[in-house]
Design an enzyme around this catalytic site. Structure first.
Site, PDB file in Angstrom:
ATOM      1  N   GLU A 141      14.271  -1.852  -8.322  1.00 19.10           N
ATOM      2  CA  GLU A 141      13.251  -2.269  -9.295  1.00 19.10           C
ATOM      3  C   GLU A 141      12.407  -1.040  -9.616  1.00 19.10           C
ATOM      4  OE1 GLU A 141      10.978  -6.326  -9.698  1.00 19.10           O
ATOM      5  OE2 GLU A 141       9.935  -5.065  -8.228  1.00 19.10           O
ATOM      6  N   ALA A 143      10.183  -0.636 -12.608  1.00 19.26           N
ATOM      7  CA  ALA A 143       8.836  -0.935 -13.109  1.00 19.26           C
ATOM      8  C   ALA A 143       7.913  -1.262 -11.938  1.00 19.26           C
ATOM      9  CB  ALA A 143       8.879  -2.093 -14.099  1.00 19.26           C
ATOM     10  N   ASN A 340       1.244   2.456  -7.510  1.00 18.20           N
ATOM     11  CA  ASN A 340       2.562   2.976  -7.139  1.00 18.20           C
ATOM     12  C   ASN A 340       3.445   1.810  -6.706  1.00 18.20           C
ATOM     13  OD1 ASN A 340       1.964   5.863  -7.377  1.00 18.20           O
ATOM     14  ND2 ASN A 340       0.612   5.527  -5.622  1.00 18.20           N
ATOM     15  N   LYS A 341       4.728   2.066  -6.640  1.00 22.43           N
ATOM     16  CA  LYS A 341       5.662   1.000  -6.288  1.00 22.43           C
ATOM     17  C   LYS A 341       5.451   0.529  -4.841  1.00 22.43           C
ATOM     18  CE  LYS A 341       8.799  -1.840  -7.516  1.00 22.43           C
ATOM     19  NZ  LYS A 341       8.407  -2.898  -8.448  1.00 22.43           N
ATOM     20  N   VAL A 342       5.182   1.469  -3.952  1.00 23.37           N
ATOM     21  CA  VAL A 342       4.915   1.115  -2.550  1.00 23.37           C
ATOM     22  C   VAL A 342       3.453   1.425  -2.271  1.00 23.37           C
ATOM     23  CG1 VAL A 342       5.477   1.516  -0.127  1.00 23.37           C
ATOM     24  CG2 VAL A 342       7.277   1.625  -1.872  1.00 23.37           C
TER      25      VAL A 342
END
Length: 346
Positions: A141, A143, A340-342
């Site tokens: 993923e 986005a 951020n993604k994480v």
């Protein structure tokens, strides 16, 4: 130009189908842990925490077990030891790399809990830390706003509910991928979509409300509006909304009301829509069938699914609405500012 977020919304039927097919055979593993535990403790943050709200209602309403949401700071900041014997600790993290969630699951195990992980990260620290890892099959993923990782988490929690003895039909879950595909097409073609987007583009914020099994969907939709559209969005149970915050609903603050097409909380959601409109504000529905649509200013369609699995499809019209709203506001929904993604928390 199609955003990455919109592309990943469209990948959800296949991601759900892969996840359900992979995880349903794990129900005996969950059942083995269920025999040694009495209640469930969900450990999560962000969108995963909203998924946990769904898990809590599912477990309590259909599996007859007490379920609660953990406060990870008890483990990571206060460092208090609790007696968690008889507890099934379920940690949820899209990446499986959020250190706070991994640390809290380790703490729960050390306090006597049995452990399950729900993650899209095969081989991640969280998956390795749990006795049973329910690894979703969302694929990468890109986005930042979670879409397919969120709905596949809900699918994993549905499997968890089945493993814990929920008195529901497995076939309902197997119908979800096709229904989500239908929801995507229906929402894109709905004349209510541009109407709702245009109205929300003119206001500073909105209230998002649901109750019971749909409550997690309301919280997740509010989060998506905040992170992808930079609007104020208050996610509330309609019971809490009626205890005072309804005063903020006015011509400049519409209400988004989320409900399954059936279930014990639908009548209250319909009544709330009528009250909101009676106060001179717009009420926009997501799901709720013809009853909610009739009571609202405009409404997006909901999935033709029983209430217990309805949230897996119910969030999808909201995701599409948010992606459209972000682009209408000139915002790139794929890379919200400051995120951020994480996400790591201490």
């Amino acid at each position: 130009m199609t955003s990455q977020m919109r592309a990943e919304i469209g990948e959800q039927p296949d991601a759900l189908r892969r996840t359900i097919d992979a995880l349903l055979p794990r129900t005996p593993d969950i059942g083995a842990l269920a025999r040694e535990t009495r209640q469930v403790l969900f450990i999560a943050r962000g969108s995963s925490d909203n998924a946990a709200v769904y898990g809590r209602y599912l477990v309590e309403a259909h599996a007859g077990r007490l379920a609660t949401l953990a406060a990870p700071s008890i483990a990571t900041a206060y460092r208090r030891r609790l007696d968690l014997s008889g507890v099934l600790a379920v940690a949820i993290s899209q990446s499986g790399k959020t250190e706070e969630i991994v640390e809290t699951l380790d703490w729960a195990r050390d306090c006597g809990a049995r452990t399950v992980a729900v993650t899209n990260g095969a081989g991640s620290p969280l998956a390795e830390a749990a006795e049973v890892a329910l690894v979703t099959r969302a694929g990468a993923e890109i986005a930042v706003p979670a879409t397919k990782t969120y709905t596949t988490q809900l699918a994993a929690l549905s499997v968890l509910g089945l493993g814990l003895g929920a008195a529901v039909a497995e076939d309902d879950l197997r119908r979800v991928p096709d229904e989500v595909a239908r929801m995507i097409a229906l929402t894109e073609d709905s004349p209510a979509l541009p109407e709702i987007v245009e109205d929300l583009a003119k206001v500073p914020g909105t209230v998002v409300s649901g109750r019971g099994i749909a409550f997690g969907t309301a919280l997740e939709l509010a989060l998506k509006i905040k992170e992808a559209c930079y609007l104020h969005a208050m996610g509330l149970s309609y019971a809490d909304l009626l205890h005072g915050p309804i005063a903020v609903v006015d011509a400049q603050t519409p209400a988004l009301l989320v409900a399954a097409d059936s279930g014990p909380t639908l009548p209250g959601t319909v009544a709330l829509a009528r009250r909101v409109r009676g106060a001179g504000a717009h009420a926009f529905g997501v799901g709720g069938g013809p009853e909610l649509a009739e009571a609202c200013s405009a409404a997006l369609p909901g999935p033709a699914l029983p209430e217990w699995v309805a949230p897996l499809g119910l969030i999808v019209p909201g995701q599409i609405m948010v992606e459209n709203l972000a682009r209408r506001l000139g915002i790139d929904p794929d890379v919200p500012r400051g995120l951020n993604k994480v996400t790591q928390t201490d």
